[in-house]
Design a protein around this motif. Structure first.
Motif, short mmCIF file in Angstrom:
data_model
loop_
_atom_site.label_atom_id
_atom_site.label_comp_id
_atom_site.label_asym_id
_atom_site.label_seq_id
_atom_site.Cartn_x
_atom_site.Cartn_y
_atom_site.Cartn_z
N LEU A 112 0.78 -1.20 0.00
CA LEU A 112 0.03 0.05 0.17
C LEU A 112 0.77 1.26 -0.03
O LEU A 112 0.37 2.33 -0.44
CB LEU A 112 -0.81 0.04 1.18
N SER A 113 2.09 1.20 0.43
CA SER A 113 2.91 2.50 0.65
C SER A 113 3.29 2.68 -0.80
O SER A 113 3.34 4.07 -1.26
CB SER A 113 4.01 2.23 1.66
N ALA A 114 3.63 1.76 -1.56
CA ALA A 114 3.91 2.07 -2.92
C ALA A 114 2.77 2.60 -3.77
O ALA A 114 2.93 3.62 -4.48
CB ALA A 114 4.61 0.78 -3.69
N PHE A 115 1.55 2.29 -3.69
CA PHE A 115 0.45 2.89 -4.24
C PHE A 115 0.09 4.06 -3.97
O PHE A 115 -0.21 4.90 -4.61
CB PHE A 115 -0.65 1.58 -3.91
N LEU A 116 0.31 4.20 -2.56
CA LEU A 116 -0.18 5.69 -2.10
C LEU A 116 0.78 6.69 -2.60
O LEU A 116 0.33 7.85 -2.64
CB LEU A 116 -0.36 5.50 -0.72
N ALA A 117 2.17 6.28 -2.64
CA ALA A 117 3.14 7.23 -3.08
C ALA A 117 2.83 7.60 -4.51
O ALA A 117 2.95 8.95 -4.69
CB ALA A 117 4.43 6.55 -2.84
N GLN A 118 2.17 6.40 -5.41
CA GLN A 118 1.96 7.24 -6.52
C GLN A 118 0.48 7.85 -6.78
O GLN A 118 0.35 8.15 -7.72
CB GLN A 118 1.92 5.78 -7.65
N HIS A 119 -0.23 7.60 -5.96
CA HIS A 119 -1.55 8.20 -6.05
C HIS A 119 -1.81 8.93 -4.70
O HIS A 119 -2.60 8.74 -3.74
CB HIS A 119 -2.75 7.10 -6.04
N PRO A 120 -1.34 10.29 -4.59
CA PRO A 120 -1.60 11.17 -3.48
C PRO A 120 -2.97 11.65 -3.43
O PRO A 120 -3.23 11.95 -2.20
CB PRO A 120 -0.58 12.32 -3.69
N GLN A 121 -3.92 11.46 -4.29
CA GLN A 121 -5.34 11.84 -4.19
C GLN A 121 -6.32 10.83 -3.34
O GLN A 121 -7.32 10.91 -3.48
CB GLN A 121 -5.74 12.42 -5.58
N ILE A 122 -5.74 9.68 -3.19
CA ILE A 122 -6.43 8.52 -2.55
C ILE A 122 -5.98 8.10 -1.21
O ILE A 122 -4.84 8.36 -0.85
CB ILE A 122 -6.03 6.98 -3.60
N SER A 123 -6.95 8.03 -0.50
CA SER A 123 -6.79 7.82 1.13
C SER A 123 -7.26 6.27 1.28
O SER A 123 -8.45 5.64 0.64
CB SER A 123 -7.27 8.71 1.93
N VAL A 124 -7.04 5.46 2.42
CA VAL A 124 -7.34 4.31 2.62
C VAL A 124 -7.66 4.31 4.36
O VAL A 124 -6.93 4.68 5.05
CB VAL A 124 -6.35 3.15 2.32
N ASP A 125 -8.82 3.66 4.41
CA ASP A 125 -9.32 2.94 5.80
C ASP A 125 -8.85 1.31 5.94
O ASP A 125 -9.33 0.85 5.28
CB ASP A 125 -10.36 3.22 6.02
N LEU A 126 -7.65 1.21 6.58
CA LEU A 126 -7.23 -0.12 6.64
C LEU A 126 -7.55 -0.77 7.95
O LEU A 126 -7.07 -0.05 8.98
CB LEU A 126 -5.63 -0.36 6.62
N GLU A 127 -8.20 -1.74 8.23
CA GLU A 127 -8.58 -2.46 9.44
C GLU A 127 -8.61 -3.78 9.51
O GLU A 127 -8.87 -4.58 8.66
CB GLU A 127 -10.05 -1.81 9.75
N GLU A 128 -7.89 -4.21 10.49
CA GLU A 128 -7.95 -5.65 10.99
C GLU A 128 -9.28 -6.28 11.31
O GLU A 128 -9.70 -5.61 12.43
CB GLU A 128 -6.63 -6.10 11.82
N ARG A 129 -9.67 -7.24 10.64
CA ARG A 129 -10.87 -8.04 11.29
C ARG A 129 -10.74 -9.56 10.86
O ARG A 129 -9.92 -10.04 10.25
CB ARG A 129 -12.21 -7.67 10.59
N LEU A 130 -11.61 -10.33 11.62
CA LEU A 130 -11.68 -11.78 11.34
C LEU A 130 -12.23 -12.03 10.08
O LEU A 130 -12.92 -11.06 9.46
CB LEU A 130 -12.68 -12.65 12.43
N ILE A 197 -2.96 -9.62 21.12
CA ILE A 197 -4.25 -9.11 22.24
C ILE A 197 -5.32 -9.72 21.77
O ILE A 197 -5.66 -10.18 20.58
CB ILE A 197 -4.09 -7.80 22.17
N GLU A 198 -6.24 -9.54 22.68
CA GLU A 198 -7.68 -10.01 22.54
C GLU A 198 -8.28 -9.26 21.35
O GLU A 198 -8.01 -7.99 21.28
CB GLU A 198 -8.38 -9.71 23.78
N GLY A 199 -9.31 -9.85 20.61
CA GLY A 199 -9.45 -9.32 19.14
C GLY A 199 -8.85 -9.55 18.15
O GLY A 199 -9.22 -9.06 16.96
N SER A 200 -7.59 -9.81 18.08
CA SER A 200 -6.69 -10.19 17.14
C SER A 200 -7.22 -11.31 16.08
O SER A 200 -7.65 -12.21 16.74
CB SER A 200 -5.18 -10.52 17.34
N ALA A 201 -7.32 -10.85 14.70
CA ALA A 201 -7.85 -12.09 13.86
C ALA A 201 -7.23 -13.33 13.98
O ALA A 201 -7.83 -14.59 13.89
CB ALA A 201 -7.90 -11.44 12.54
N LEU A 202 -5.79 -13.18 14.07
CA LEU A 202 -5.02 -14.50 13.88
C LEU A 202 -5.39 -15.18 15.17
O LEU A 202 -5.40 -16.39 15.16
CB LEU A 202 -3.45 -14.04 13.76
N GLN A 203 -5.30 -14.50 16.49
CA GLN A 203 -5.58 -15.01 17.76
C GLN A 203 -6.89 -15.81 17.75
O GLN A 203 -6.99 -16.62 18.22
CB GLN A 203 -5.11 -14.26 18.78
#
Length: 298
Positions: A112-130, A197-203
């Motif tokens: 994502l860092s590579a993509f966002l560097a190329q597209h400064p007009q785009i933002s991302v909400d990134l969230e961990e879930r099960l 921690i509790e709530g981690s998708a992997l755990q």
């Protein structure tokens, strides 16, 4: 009937956060303003949209109907903005991306860092879930892109291969299990664990399969990162289950030993999933293709 886009986005945010306060915060408005807008929508329709209680709010049947149409309208607006962006300046694209622990820790930061560097007009909400929460969110239109384990219910979704994601047991090199060639989770469930921690998708994934085997894992400590888990395991505090890629990366610095897990659920693949790639805004399609292309090179 006159609802503007701010009304619709506020209503969607109230539903996703479960409270008017949370919806107001996500919509960048005061609680009083948000409450007034919700009341105004109910007055126009002549019917309640929300049932309010101490724990938050729930949608009425009319509220669920409005939610469906709000999602459709807002998704179409996002798509229009993405397609028109090439003709003007100042429009921004926003992508909601949900992923499991392995994708978040091991792959997406660099991609994502590579993509966002190329597209400064785009933002991302990134969230961990099960994974099962992610597929539900994609089906409901709450998120644009999901990265999930292939064990999730993928019915009705388009899926694309992302990365293999083997899980492995880790121990200190001096641990009594360190010389074993392979083990199942049931074999080691009575040992002390180091986990996330509790709530981690992997755990949650690991704990779920322990429960299916009739076991309950005991944690001496729970930490926020896989790297921290590896370091603590290397110090002999307990054993852990982490992605194989992370264990290989941390092996030398943490002093851990990898032991293959024989459980079928530990051999999995990560998939990228969407409701319909063709229906996504152009900028979301661009991110999706970047993620898939970059994953093949890793």
């Amino acid at each position: 009937m006159r609802f503007d886009l701010t009304d619709l986005r506020l209503f969607l945010n109230v539903h996703e956060t479960g409270t008017i306060t949370g919806g107001a915060h996500r919509s960048h408005m005061t609680l009083a303003s948000a409450s007034e807008r919700i009341k105004g929508m109910e007055d126009v329709l002549g019917v309640a949209l929300l049932v309010r209680n101490r724990r938050g709010v729930q949608l009425t049947p009319a509220g669920r109907a409005l939610l469906h149409h709000a999602r459709v309208v807002l998704q179409q607006m996002d798509r229009m903005q993405g397609e028109l962006h090439q003709y003007g300046q100042g429009l921004k694209g926003h992508v909601r991306l949900l992923c499991n622990t392995a994708a978040l820790d091991e792959y997406l930061p660099d991609i994502l860092s590579a993509f966002l560097a190329q597209h400064p007009q785009i933002s991302v909400d990134l969230e961990e879930r099960l994974s099962y929460e992610i597929t539900d969110a994609i089906r409901d239109g709450i998120a644009d892109i999901g990265i999930v384990a292939d064990s999730a219910n993928l019915q009705g979704l388009e899926t694309y291969a992302f990365r293999p994601d083997m899980l492995t047991l880790i121990t200190a090199k001096t641990h009594e299990l360190a010389q074993r060639a392979s083990l199942s989770l049931a074999d080691v469930a009575d040992y002390d664990f180091v986990g996330l921690i509790e709530g981690s998708a992997l755990q949650e994934h690991v704990a779920h399969h322990a429960r299916r085997a009739g076991k309950k894992l005991s944690y001496r400590i729970r930490l926020r990162s896989i790297e921290a888990v590896c370091r603590m395991v290397g110090q002999g505090i307990g054993i852990g289950v982490v992605p194989k890629t992370a264990a290989m990366r941390c092996a030398r610095s943490s002093g851990i030993k990898r032991i293959p897990l024989t459980d079928e659920w530990a051999s999995r693949n990560l998939l990228l999933c969407v409701r319909s790639a063709d229906a996504l805004p152009v900028y979301v399609q661009q991110m999706m293709q970047h993620i898939l292309s970059a994953a093949k090179k890793m």
